[in-house]
Design a protein around this motif. Structure first.
Motif, PDB file in Angstrom:
ATOM      1  N   GLU A   1      46.758  46.659  41.241  1.00 46.59           N
ATOM      2  CA  GLU A   1      47.083  45.280  41.409  1.00 46.59           C
ATOM      3  C   GLU A   1      45.981  44.723  42.463  1.00 46.59           C
ATOM      4  OE1 GLU A   1      50.799  44.962  43.057  1.00 46.59           O
ATOM      5  OE2 GLU A   1      50.221  45.866  45.219  1.00 46.59           O
ATOM      6  N   PHE A   2      45.532  43.432  41.939  1.00 39.05           N
ATOM      7  CA  PHE A   2      44.481  42.946  42.640  1.00 39.05           C
ATOM      8  C   PHE A   2      44.997  41.916  43.479  1.00 39.05           C
ATOM      9  CE2 PHE A   2      43.112  45.170  39.131  1.00 39.05           C
ATOM     10  CZ  PHE A   2      41.620  45.637  39.416  1.00 39.05           C
ATOM     11  N   ASP A   3      44.318  41.730  44.844  1.00 38.16           N
ATOM     12  CA  ASP A   3      44.752  40.436  45.597  1.00 38.16           C
ATOM     13  C   ASP A   3      43.792  39.364  45.443  1.00 38.16           C
ATOM     14  OD1 ASP A   3      45.629  38.710  47.542  1.00 38.16           O
ATOM     15  OD2 ASP A   3      45.227  40.033  49.201  1.00 38.16           O
ATOM     16  N   LEU A   4      44.163  38.287  44.746  1.00 37.83           N
ATOM     17  CA  LEU A   4      43.326  37.154  44.273  1.00 37.83           C
ATOM     18  C   LEU A   4      42.774  36.293  45.675  1.00 37.83           C
ATOM     19  CD1 LEU A   4      45.108  36.003  41.106  1.00 37.83           C
ATOM     20  CD2 LEU A   4      43.162  37.726  41.447  1.00 37.83           C
ATOM     21  N   ARG A   5      43.917  36.470  46.460  1.00 40.27           N
ATOM     22  CA  ARG A   5      43.158  35.910  47.768  1.00 40.27           C
ATOM     23  C   ARG A   5      42.161  36.449  48.436  1.00 40.27           C
ATOM     24  NH1 ARG A   5      48.612  36.442  50.806  1.00 40.27           N
ATOM     25  NH2 ARG A   5      47.948  38.436  50.496  1.00 40.27           N
ATOM     26  N   GLN A   6      41.542  37.650  48.036  1.00 40.63           N
ATOM     27  CA  GLN A   6      40.634  38.380  48.680  1.00 40.63           C
ATOM     28  C   GLN A   6      39.523  38.771  47.595  1.00 40.63           C
ATOM     29  OE1 GLN A   6      41.602  41.106  52.164  1.00 40.63           O
ATOM     30  NE2 GLN A   6      43.838  40.297  51.514  1.00 40.63           N
TER      31      GLN A   6
ATOM     32  N   THR B   1      28.017  38.525  45.643  1.00 44.34           N
ATOM     33  CA  THR B   1      28.508  39.876  44.865  1.00 44.34           C
ATOM     34  C   THR B   1      29.978  39.751  44.666  1.00 44.34           C
ATOM     35  OG1 THR B   1      28.841  40.767  47.048  1.00 44.34           O
ATOM     36  CG2 THR B   1      26.859  41.365  46.061  1.00 44.34           C
ATOM     37  N   LEU B   2      30.546  40.331  43.571  1.00 46.62           N
ATOM     38  CA  LEU B   2      31.753  40.248  43.274  1.00 46.62           C
ATOM     39  C   LEU B   2      32.648  41.283  44.025  1.00 46.62           C
ATOM     40  CD1 LEU B   2      33.690  38.844  41.391  1.00 46.62           C
ATOM     41  CD2 LEU B   2      33.378  40.585  39.742  1.00 46.62           C
ATOM     42  N   THR B   3      33.581  40.765  44.706  1.00 50.12           N
ATOM     43  CA  THR B   3      34.595  41.728  45.533  1.00 50.12           C
ATOM     44  C   THR B   3      35.849  41.611  44.978  1.00 50.12           C
ATOM     45  OG1 THR B   3      33.116  41.319  47.523  1.00 50.12           O
ATOM     46  CG2 THR B   3      35.289  42.148  47.702  1.00 50.12           C
ATOM     47  N   LEU B   4      36.417  42.969  44.763  1.00 49.91           N
ATOM     48  CA  LEU B   4      37.662  43.255  44.279  1.00 49.91           C
ATOM     49  C   LEU B   4      38.590  43.664  45.379  1.00 49.91           C
ATOM     50  CD1 LEU B   4      37.202  44.028  40.656  1.00 49.91           C
ATOM     51  CD2 LEU B   4      37.567  41.786  41.285  1.00 49.91           C
ATOM     52  N   ALA B   5      39.513  43.298  45.671  1.00 51.35           N
ATOM     53  CA  ALA B   5      40.511  44.088  46.775  1.00 51.35           C
ATOM     54  C   ALA B   5      41.672  44.314  45.963  1.00 51.35           C
ATOM     55  CB  ALA B   5      41.152  42.821  47.719  1.00 51.35           C
TER      56      ALA B   5
ATOM     57  N   GLU C   1      36.870  54.551  39.661  1.00 50.06           N
ATOM     58  CA  GLU C   1      38.167  55.090  39.734  1.00 50.06           C
ATOM     59  C   GLU C   1      39.047  54.494  40.750  1.00 50.06           C
ATOM     60  OE1 GLU C   1      37.630  59.273  40.220  1.00 50.06           O
ATOM     61  OE2 GLU C   1      36.521  59.630  38.350  1.00 50.06           O
ATOM     62  N   PRO C   2      40.376  54.249  40.213  1.00 50.64           N
ATOM     63  CA  PRO C   2      41.454  53.807  41.064  1.00 50.64           C
ATOM     64  C   PRO C   2      41.803  54.707  42.215  1.00 50.64           C
ATOM     65  CG  PRO C   2      42.447  53.912  39.151  1.00 50.64           C
ATOM     66  CD  PRO C   2      40.726  54.431  38.811  1.00 50.64           C
ATOM     67  N   ARG C   3      41.221  54.951  43.274  1.00 48.91           N
ATOM     68  CA  ARG C   3      41.653  55.794  44.381  1.00 48.91           C
ATOM     69  C   ARG C   3      42.384  55.444  45.428  1.00 48.91           C
ATOM     70  NH1 ARG C   3      39.861  61.004  43.397  1.00 48.91           N
ATOM     71  NH2 ARG C   3      38.399  61.377  41.736  1.00 48.91           N
ATOM     72  N   GLN C   4      42.740  54.018  45.488  1.00 47.30           N
ATOM     73  CA  GLN C   4      43.236  53.531  46.716  1.00 47.30           C
ATOM     74  C   GLN C   4      44.803  53.417  46.452  1.00 47.30           C
ATOM     75  OE1 GLN C   4      41.731  52.998  49.625  1.00 47.30           O
ATOM     76  NE2 GLN C   4      43.426  52.136  50.498  1.00 47.30           N
ATOM     77  N   PHE C   5      45.535  54.041  47.446  1.00 46.11           N
ATOM     78  CA  PHE C   5      47.050  54.257  47.128  1.00 46.11           C
ATOM     79  C   PHE C   5      47.849  53.501  48.100  1.00 46.11           C
ATOM     80  CE2 PHE C   5      45.103  58.135  44.952  1.00 46.11           C
ATOM     81  CZ  PHE C   5      45.184  57.614  43.726  1.00 46.11           C
ATOM     82  N   GLY C   6      47.050  53.121  49.301  1.00 49.23           N
ATOM     83  CA  GLY C   6      47.801  52.489  50.415  1.00 49.23           C
ATOM     84  C   GLY C   6      47.633  51.095  50.545  1.00 49.23           C
ATOM     85  N   PRO C   7      46.964  50.663  51.676  1.00 44.96           N
ATOM     86  CA  PRO C   7      46.576  49.432  51.957  1.00 44.96           C
ATOM     87  C   PRO C   7      45.467  49.045  50.779  1.00 44.96           C
ATOM     88  CG  PRO C   7      45.702  50.678  53.621  1.00 44.96           C
ATOM     89  CD  PRO C   7      46.695  51.612  52.793  1.00 44.96           C
ATOM     90  N   LEU C   8      45.049  47.740  50.864  1.00 41.92           N
ATOM     91  CA  LEU C   8      44.098  47.360  49.974  1.00 41.92           C
ATOM     92  C   LEU C   8      42.827  47.645  50.475  1.00 41.92           C
ATOM     93  CD1 LEU C   8      45.314  43.543  49.611  1.00 41.92           C
ATOM     94  CD2 LEU C   8      45.340  45.151  47.869  1.00 41.92           C
ATOM     95  N   ALA C   9      42.009  48.038  49.318  1.00 42.15           N
ATOM     96  CA  ALA C   9      40.373  48.207  49.762  1.00 42.15           C
ATOM     97  C   ALA C   9      39.505  47.348  48.714  1.00 42.15           C
ATOM     98  CB  ALA C   9      40.238  49.988  49.444  1.00 42.15           C
ATOM     99  N   ALA C  10      38.282  47.138  49.150  1.00 36.94           N
ATOM    100  CA  ALA C  10      37.215  46.274  48.660  1.00 36.94           C
ATOM    101  C   ALA C  10      36.260  47.142  47.708  1.00 36.94           C
ATOM    102  CB  ALA C  10      36.876  45.379  49.465  1.00 36.94           C
TER     103      ALA C  10
END
Length: 720
Positions: free
Chosen positions: A171-176, A92-96, A123-132
């Motif tokens: 923003e996306f964390d490409l490491r995760q 599966t494709l995971t986006l952090a 919808e982009p609803r994550q405003f704090g730490p990274l979410a997957a």
């Protein structure tokens, strides 16, 4: 008769019996009673292997040092590469990700596509730490290279306008982020090994080549090229390692070169679950790297797409250059169109190129709305959008100096800035399109004689792995990523690139005036270190001593010239004439000025020098990653933002700053004729104005001498 101590003997007998009771009894089938057999010890479960993450690799460099890739603005799109193994359909494709707090989720969205097929929207609803976010791959995914496109639409929750759009991002964390696969599902196919190579490169750890006896430079070059060919346009972080070495963290892929009785290549799974490419060769003979190239032949991707070529002398529609009609409702909008001109095209004089712009914009845009048209970063026209609106306006002819264009890659940019109305409220929903630029717009570049100037950009376009060498044999590992990035192939002429480090500065040719090893070192060392290396300013000779107890700025009375009217007059005249002097100096000596002054105010991780045509040097700083520098150089032939001129500095932000030496004369590559004489003379005069000035003065002196001789002779005849 000798008496033995009784107590030690008792303790020994008791201990032996106790050990016998604790020891498990050997079970002999049919002899040992069942009730006396030792109970079976439950076997320990094997350690659970973590799933693998096949990473997303950005097509255009945009991630920072921490691996975060930001999409900023109202409508933004970014493309990524994803190499799928045969078991890719099981993952599966995971986006952090995370978004700015200014984003209004109800009116914002993130759309993800794989090879053009929409596989998910959220919808982009994550405003704090990274979410997957986890998405299925869809039906368009295939084994090998795939293109993943992420498109974001942001709406500011409070404000409207160009400034507000800079405050909304995701923003996306490409490491995760990437394809998550169970480790047990991965096989040992060539496609799976290449996917593991991309995971190894994204992990920040090098792809090791382990060998008991390190092969020679030619064999390592061929091996690096074979490993890098399936991933064109990228640089692998290759390093040399020792066999049977232990790594602090698990690896995804590595290469082992082993002596054997025959030449063969295979892919095996190591004890740490890494995929190992094993290249065997008979002792005393170099390994056959063509076996590796043949193994990856069917898994290789195509070369990077070349920029569209614009033929000078004809009006070329933007649709021919790959641009579709631009329609946007963004308050800030920017679109770059990259194309290339022939490598032997050159115009440096006053010739004009022109651009026929077909565009339109909405009625009632707020005051201050503008459209900027740029050529290679220089604004050639600023168009107001707050008056005389129309869906399609009459064509606007924009003429600009053709010298803004250059041989090779170029960039045409459209940039619109539209304020909010009102700016302190959210933009209204469904406001409609604000601006359109039609693909029927045409760009015309005047023809030019076939000429060229010394430029590292042209040399980089002809660089191949065969011409890449380390400055010293000890630096061979540092040059391997460059060999993998450029590969092999046919190229005109022979271009060489020498890879060096700070300790090799004594070998670097200092061909330009004012360039010294110390100046290069200061440009590459971190600021904290370079401040320690810089010499303190020495006091001027003959300066008056500072009275005891006073600082340098507090000592004594000011000089007399500072208060005298003559001194103030001289200072005023100097300040007034300085712009004219600078302009005259640039006119007489085109270029970027003195190299020492230019380089002293720049910092970077690598410096590229072109001491002679076809000869390049790259000097890596202590903070440079050879693979990152190699990738930046490999992208240069396809980007108008690559290094140019005779010296270039790669900054910590991944951008190039280039310096061009003054007075370089262009070379004519076709016969001189009356048809090209004017343009050839214009190019030479623009490149070295003192030659034009000297020629004009020489013609003036010759004309004056002829006229004086004629007058003298005619007056002499008149007296007779």
């Amino acid at each position: 008769m000798m008496r033995l101590p009784i107590l030690p003997m008792v303790l020994l007998a008791w201990g032996t019996a106790a050990l016998a009771d604790e020891a498990p009894m050997i079970v002999i089938e049919g002899v040992t009673p069942p009730d006396t057999a030792a109970p079976a010890t439950p076997a320990e479960a094997p350690p659970e292997v973590a799933p693998w993450l096949i990473p997303l690799r950005p097509v255009q460099e945009g991630a920072d040092a921490s691996g975060l890739f930001r999409l900023q603005g109202q409508h933004v799109r970014a493309a990524f590469r994803l190499f799928l193994p045969p078991a890719g359909e099981l993952g599966t494709l995971t986006l952090a990700y995370r978004s700015s707090i200014n984003v209004l989720p109800e009116r914002s969205s993130v759309v993800v596509r794989v090879n053009g097929e929409v596989i998910g929207r959220f919808e982009p609803r994550q405003f704090g730490p990274l979410a997957a976010v986890t998405l299925p791959l869809g039906t368009s995914a295939r084994v090998g290279e795939n293109t993943v496109t992420i498109e974001t639409e942001h709406r500011h929750r409070i404000y409207c306008g160009a400034e507000a759009e800079f405050a909304v991002w995701t923003e996306f964390d490409l490491r995760q982020s990437g394809l998550v696969l169970p480790a047990e599902a991965l096989d040992t196919s060539p496609e799976t090994f290449l996917a593991a190579v991309t995971a190894q490169a994204a992990s920040g750890r090098p792809l090791e080549i382990r060998a008991a006896e390190v092969p020679d430079e030619a064999a390592l070059r061929d091996l690096a090229v074979a490993l890098g060919r399936p991933l064109p346009g990228e640089a692998l972080p290759i390093a040399l390692g020792q066999p049977w070495a232990r790594t602090p963290s698990p690896s995804f892929a590595r290469v082992s070169v082993l002596p054997s009785d025959a030449d063969r290549v295979s892919i095996r799974r190591g004890g740490d679950e890494a995929l190992v490419l094993v290249l065997e060769h008979p002792a005393g003979r170099p390994p056959k790297t063509e076996l590796v190239a043949g193994l990856f032949g069917r898994a290789a991707s195509g070369p990077p797409s070349a920029l569209p070529l614009l033929e000078p002398g004809a009006a070329v529609p933007l649709s021919t250059l790959g641009l579709s009609t631009l329609v946007t409702d963004d308050r800030y909008y920017r679109r770059d169109l990259d194309f290339r001109l022939p490598e032997d095209w050159l115009l440096l004089a006053t010739q004009k190129a022109w651009f026929g712009l077909d565009y339109g914009f909405a009625e009632g845009l707020p005051e201050g709305a503008v459209l900027l048209v740029k050529v290679n970063g220089t604004t050639v026209r600023m168009l107001p959008l707050d008056r005389e609106a129309g869906p399609v306006k009459p064509r606007l002819d924009i003429r600009f100096p053709a010298r803004l264009l250059r041989p090779g890659p170029n960039r045409l940019t459209f940039e619109s800035i539209i304020p909010g109305d009102p700016a302190d409220e959210p933009c209204p929903a469904g406001a409609g399109d604000l601006l359109a630029v039609l693909d029927s717009s045409e760009l015309t570049v005047p023809p030019a004689p076939r000429m060229e100037m010394d430029d590292m950009a042209r040399d980089l376009a002809g660089l191949r792995a065969e011409g890449i060498h380390p400055a010293t044999p000890e630096g061979l590992a540092r040059a391997l990523p460059f060999m993998a990035a450029f590969g092999t192939g046919s190229a005109e002429g022979e271009v060489s690139l020498t890879v060096a480090g700070l300790h090799d500065l004594g070998r670097v040719p200092m061909a330009e005036a004012g360039l010294t090893p110390r100046l290069l070192a200061l440009a590459l060392l971190p600021p904290t270190v370079s401040r320690l290396v810089e010499r303190p300013e020495e006091p001027a000779t003959g300066a008056a001593p500072v009275p005891l107890g006073l600082g340098p700025a507090e000592g004594g009375s000011p000089p007399l010239v500072g208060t005298h009217w003559l001194g103030r007059a001289k200072a005023l005249v100097a300040a007034t004439l300085e712009p004219a002097v600078v302009g005259a100096r640039r006119l007489l000596q085109p270029g970027d000025g003195a190299l020492a002054d230019w380089l002293s105010v720049r910092k970077g991780v690598a410096v590229v020098l072109a001491p002679a045509p076809g000869r390049l040097w790259v000097v890596l700083g202590p903070d440079a990653e050879p693979a990152a520098v190699a990738a930046a150089l490999a992208r240069a032939p396809h980007s108008p933002l690559g290094p140019q001129g005779q010296l270039a500095v790669l900054g910590t932000d991944g951008r190039w700053s280039s310096w061009t030496a003054p007075g370089i004369l262009p070379r004519l590559k076709e016969p001189l004729s009356p048809g090209n004489l004017r343009q050839v003379v214009g190019n030479v005069a623009s490149a070295r104005p003192p030659m034009l000035l000297g020629g004009m003065l020489g013609l003036a002196w010759i004309s004056a001498a002829v006229a004086l001789a004629f007058v003298v002779r005619t007056r002499g005849r008149g007296r007779k």
